[in-house]
Design a protein around this motif. Sequence first.
Motif, PDB file in Angstrom:
ATOM      1  N   PHE A 193      56.865  -5.818  24.152  1.00 27.55           N
ATOM      2  CA  PHE A 193      57.511  -4.509  24.336  1.00 27.55           C
ATOM      3  C   PHE A 193      57.822  -4.319  25.823  1.00 27.55           C
ATOM      4  O   PHE A 193      56.883  -4.355  26.641  1.00 27.55           O
ATOM      5  N   PRO A 194      59.087  -4.074  26.171  1.00 28.48           N
ATOM      6  CA  PRO A 194      59.376  -3.856  27.600  1.00 28.48           C
ATOM      7  C   PRO A 194      58.888  -2.490  28.092  1.00 28.48           C
ATOM      8  O   PRO A 194      58.531  -2.351  29.252  1.00 28.48           O
ATOM      9  N   ALA A 195      58.846  -1.480  27.218  1.00 24.54           N
ATOM     10  CA  ALA A 195      58.521  -0.116  27.672  1.00 24.54           C
ATOM     11  C   ALA A 195      57.021   0.155  27.533  1.00 24.54           C
ATOM     12  O   ALA A 195      56.421  -0.101  26.480  1.00 24.54           O
ATOM     13  N   LYS A 196      56.447   0.710  28.595  1.00 24.71           N
ATOM     14  CA  LYS A 196      54.995   0.976  28.602  1.00 24.71           C
ATOM     15  C   LYS A 196      54.577   1.893  27.444  1.00 24.71           C
ATOM     16  O   LYS A 196      53.522   1.692  26.840  1.00 24.71           O
ATOM     17  N   ARG A 197      55.437   2.892  27.141  1.00 28.17           N
ATOM     18  CA  ARG A 197      55.023   3.829  26.074  1.00 28.17           C
ATOM     19  C   ARG A 197      54.890   3.096  24.730  1.00 28.17           C
ATOM     20  O   ARG A 197      54.048   3.435  23.907  1.00 28.17           O
ATOM     21  N   ASP A 198      55.725   2.056  24.518  1.00 28.50           N
ATOM     22  CA  ASP A 198      55.611   1.290  23.269  1.00 28.50           C
ATOM     23  C   ASP A 198      54.345   0.427  23.265  1.00 28.50           C
ATOM     24  O   ASP A 198      53.731   0.219  22.220  1.00 28.50           O
ATOM     25  N   VAL A 199      53.977  -0.085  24.453  1.00 31.93           N
ATOM     26  CA  VAL A 199      52.731  -0.870  24.558  1.00 31.93           C
ATOM     27  C   VAL A 199      51.551   0.047  24.231  1.00 31.93           C
ATOM     28  O   VAL A 199      50.657  -0.306  23.446  1.00 31.93           O
ATOM     29  N   ASP A 200      51.569   1.249  24.821  1.00 32.72           N
ATOM     30  CA  ASP A 200      50.471   2.201  24.581  1.00 32.72           C
ATOM     31  C   ASP A 200      50.386   2.552  23.087  1.00 32.72           C
ATOM     32  O   ASP A 200      49.290   2.605  22.505  1.00 32.72           O
ATOM     33  N   ALA A 201      51.573   2.776  22.462  1.00 35.58           N
ATOM     34  CA  ALA A 201      51.586   3.140  21.032  1.00 35.58           C
ATOM     35  C   ALA A 201      51.051   1.973  20.202  1.00 35.58           C
ATOM     36  O   ALA A 201      50.301   2.177  19.230  1.00 35.58           O
ATOM     37  N   ASN A 202      51.412   0.747  20.594  1.00 33.63           N
ATOM     38  CA  ASN A 202      50.929  -0.407  19.816  1.00 33.63           C
ATOM     39  C   ASN A 202      49.427  -0.588  20.001  1.00 33.63           C
ATOM     40  O   ASN A 202      48.726  -1.005  19.074  1.00 33.63           O
ATOM     41  N   TYR A 203      48.934  -0.279  21.214  1.00 31.46           N
ATOM     42  CA  TYR A 203      47.480  -0.382  21.452  1.00 31.46           C
ATOM     43  C   TYR A 203      46.740   0.529  20.461  1.00 31.46           C
ATOM     44  O   TYR A 203      45.785   0.115  19.795  1.00 31.46           O
ATOM     45  N   LEU A 204      47.251   1.767  20.355  1.00 35.12           N
ATOM     46  CA  LEU A 204      46.611   2.729  19.451  1.00 35.12           C
ATOM     47  C   LEU A 204      46.721   2.252  17.993  1.00 35.12           C
ATOM     48  O   LEU A 204      45.750   2.308  17.224  1.00 35.12           O
ATOM     49  N   ALA A 205      47.914   1.752  17.635  1.00 32.61           N
ATOM     50  CA  ALA A 205      48.123   1.291  16.252  1.00 32.61           C
ATOM     51  C   ALA A 205      47.187   0.118  15.933  1.00 32.61           C
ATOM     52  O   ALA A 205      46.632   0.030  14.828  1.00 32.61           O
ATOM     53  N   LEU A 206      47.003  -0.781  16.906  1.00 31.58           N
ATOM     54  CA  LEU A 206      46.119  -1.931  16.669  1.00 31.58           C
ATOM     55  C   LEU A 206      44.673  -1.468  16.495  1.00 31.58           C
ATOM     56  O   LEU A 206      43.929  -2.015  15.666  1.00 31.58           O
ATOM     57  N   CYS A 207      44.287  -0.454  17.261  1.00 35.59           N
ATOM     58  CA  CYS A 207      42.925   0.080  17.094  1.00 35.59           C
ATOM     59  C   CYS A 207      42.775   0.728  15.722  1.00 35.59           C
ATOM     60  O   CYS A 207      41.748   0.557  15.048  1.00 35.59           O
ATOM     61  N   PRO A 229      42.744   8.655  28.784  1.00 36.73           N
ATOM     62  CA  PRO A 229      43.248   9.475  27.665  1.00 36.73           C
ATOM     63  C   PRO A 229      43.420   8.653  26.380  1.00 36.73           C
ATOM     64  O   PRO A 229      43.149   9.140  25.282  1.00 36.73           O
ATOM     65  N   LEU A 230      43.820   7.387  26.521  1.00 39.43           N
ATOM     66  CA  LEU A 230      43.974   6.535  25.339  1.00 39.43           C
ATOM     67  C   LEU A 230      42.601   6.273  24.692  1.00 39.43           C
ATOM     68  O   LEU A 230      42.466   6.318  23.457  1.00 39.43           O
ATOM     69  N   ILE A 231      41.589   6.036  25.520  1.00 39.37           N
ATOM     70  CA  ILE A 231      40.234   5.823  24.971  1.00 39.37           C
ATOM     71  C   ILE A 231      39.793   7.065  24.198  1.00 39.37           C
ATOM     72  O   ILE A 231      39.208   6.972  23.112  1.00 39.37           O
ATOM     73  N   GLU A 232      40.108   8.238  24.744  1.00 37.24           N
ATOM     74  CA  GLU A 232      39.726   9.488  24.071  1.00 37.24           C
ATOM     75  C   GLU A 232      40.434   9.605  22.712  1.00 37.24           C
ATOM     76  O   GLU A 232      39.827  10.006  21.706  1.00 37.24           O
ATOM     77  N   ARG A 233      41.727   9.216  22.659  1.00 37.75           N
ATOM     78  CA  ARG A 233      42.456   9.281  21.370  1.00 37.75           C
ATOM     79  C   ARG A 233      41.827   8.325  20.361  1.00 37.75           C
ATOM     80  O   ARG A 233      41.700   8.637  19.179  1.00 37.75           O
ATOM     81  N   ILE A 234      41.425   7.160  20.840  1.00 39.04           N
ATOM     82  CA  ILE A 234      40.802   6.175  19.938  1.00 39.04           C
ATOM     83  C   ILE A 234      39.443   6.704  19.454  1.00 39.04           C
ATOM     84  O   ILE A 234      39.077   6.550  18.282  1.00 39.04           O
ATOM     85  N   ALA A 235      38.722   7.376  20.363  1.00 37.99           N
ATOM     86  CA  ALA A 235      37.427   7.957  19.971  1.00 37.99           C
ATOM     87  C   ALA A 235      37.641   9.021  18.893  1.00 37.99           C
ATOM     88  O   ALA A 235      36.858   9.118  17.930  1.00 37.99           O
ATOM     89  N   ARG A 236      38.729   9.805  19.027  1.00 38.24           N
ATOM     90  CA  ARG A 236      38.999  10.828  17.999  1.00 38.24           C
ATOM     91  C   ARG A 236      39.349  10.168  16.661  1.00 38.24           C
ATOM     92  O   ARG A 236      38.988  10.654  15.597  1.00 38.24           O
ATOM     93  N   PHE A 237      40.055   9.032  16.734  1.00 36.23           N
ATOM     94  CA  PHE A 237      40.360   8.297  15.493  1.00 36.23           C
ATOM     95  C   PHE A 237      39.052   7.820  14.851  1.00 36.23           C
ATOM     96  O   PHE A 237      38.884   7.899  13.630  1.00 36.23           O
ATOM     97  N   ALA A 238      38.129   7.334  15.692  1.00 38.64           N
ATOM     98  CA  ALA A 238      36.823   6.883  15.166  1.00 38.64           C
ATOM     99  C   ALA A 238      36.122   8.047  14.464  1.00 38.64           C
ATOM    100  O   ALA A 238      35.604   7.893  13.341  1.00 38.64           O
ATOM    101  N   ASP A 239      36.146   9.240  15.113  1.00 39.28           N
ATOM    102  CA  ASP A 239      35.544  10.435  14.471  1.00 39.28           C
ATOM    103  C   ASP A 239      36.174  10.656  13.097  1.00 39.28           C
ATOM    104  O   ASP A 239      35.476  10.914  12.111  1.00 39.28           O
ATOM    105  N   ALA A 240      37.506  10.531  13.056  1.00 41.17           N
ATOM    106  CA  ALA A 240      38.240  10.870  11.827  1.00 41.17           C
ATOM    107  C   ALA A 240      37.903   9.932  10.675  1.00 41.17           C
ATOM    108  O   ALA A 240      37.979  10.334   9.506  1.00 41.17           O
ATOM    109  N   ILE A 241      37.535   8.683  10.989  1.00 41.45           N
ATOM    110  CA  ILE A 241      37.191   7.771   9.875  1.00 41.45           C
ATOM    111  C   ILE A 241      35.672   7.728   9.644  1.00 41.45           C
ATOM    112  O   ILE A 241      35.154   6.837   8.966  1.00 41.45           O
ATOM    113  N   GLY A 242      34.964   8.661  10.278  1.00 40.18           N
ATOM    114  CA  GLY A 242      33.523   8.750  10.035  1.00 40.18           C
ATOM    115  C   GLY A 242      32.718   7.699  10.771  1.00 40.18           C
ATOM    116  O   GLY A 242      31.594   7.373  10.381  1.00 40.18           O
TER     117      GLY A 242
END
Length: 305
Positions: A193-207, A229-242
Amino acid sequence: MRALLLWCAQNPWLSEHVPSWGFVRRAVKRFMPGEEFDSALKAAVDFKANRIGAVFTKLGENIKAMSEATAAVEHYEMVLTRAAEAGLEPEISIKPTQVGLDIDPDATFANLNRLAAAAARVKGFMWIDMEGSAYTDRTLDLYNRVHSRHPATGVCLQAYLYRTAADVHRMLPFKPAIRLVKGAYAEPADRAFPAKRDVDANYLALCALMLPDMNRGRLKLVLATHDVPLIERIARFADAIGMDRHALEVHMLYGIQSAHQSRLAAEGYGVKALIAYGDAWYAWYLRRLAERPANVVFVARQMFG
Ligand SMILES: Cc1cc2nc3c(=O)[nH]c(=O)nc-3n(C[C@H](O)[C@H](O)[C@H](O)COP(=O)(O)OP(=O)(O)OC[C@H]3O[C@@H](n4cnc5c(N)ncnc54)[C@H](O)[C@@H]3O)c2cc1C
């Protein structure tokens, strides 16, 4: 600026001359406690008091003779022994081209296998770094072979590559350990992905893809990023799946986001600092500058004392 810095990282003339310039040497200290392993070990012992673990990496890549690979292997065996003697859980991180991938893939496998065995003997862990995309297939092949013999091994995957989700799916049946990064090399737009925002989105999707499997004990996932901030979003995803968010493990580089490293460790996350050392820091350091071109201002300040 990022492309220019990554070009400089590959330039033979610059890599021969820049490391002797005093102001660059002063600037590098921000990311390395010193060139000798003793400095890295001391930093790791200090980190332990703050509940921050350490992963050691001796800088060096694309070696030209297998004798250099053997020297690197012997060095890492010493590192594992000394870190264990110092009361640490010794982790090392190895670049395949540092132990021979450009020269002899079979000998590289033997070297990684030997280091994985040495890590297992001291109840440590061996990570395999991921280099440019020309090496991805060969690195994953090496990892799969080493990991089938030594479970306490992991490999880095890069969120900027389009292929990474497919790689994760291929690896999942084998209970891998994956250190997920955004990716540090210059890659063409047909691979990454050339654009950083797409890399960030893929990081979250992979998590989001991997965390449910981690929650069921089917893989170990390490978040290797300074993007708080990305780590925090991933932590919230972890909360959401229990999942207990504190089961997440975060790795950052020595000297970057240090306050957040301490805070995350104090909150109960697993936190480790990747501590680099050695004199072959030129290309590695240029990649650190490319990640945050504002760092170039810091280098310029060193030039003027
Ligand atoms: C433990 C670890 C292992 C790694 N192993 C590999 C590997 O094997 N292969 C590979 O391709 N890449 C590797 N990387 C590098 C990675 O791919 C990224 O280039 C790097 O981590 C920067 O991306 P980021 O995730 O921190 O996010 P970014 O969005 O780039 O950064 C987030 C924030 O962190 C801070 N930050 C990030 N980088 C820097 C910096 N250099 N200096 C100062 N502040 C900074 C800034 O505040 C920035 O806003 C590794 C990184 C880590 C932490």
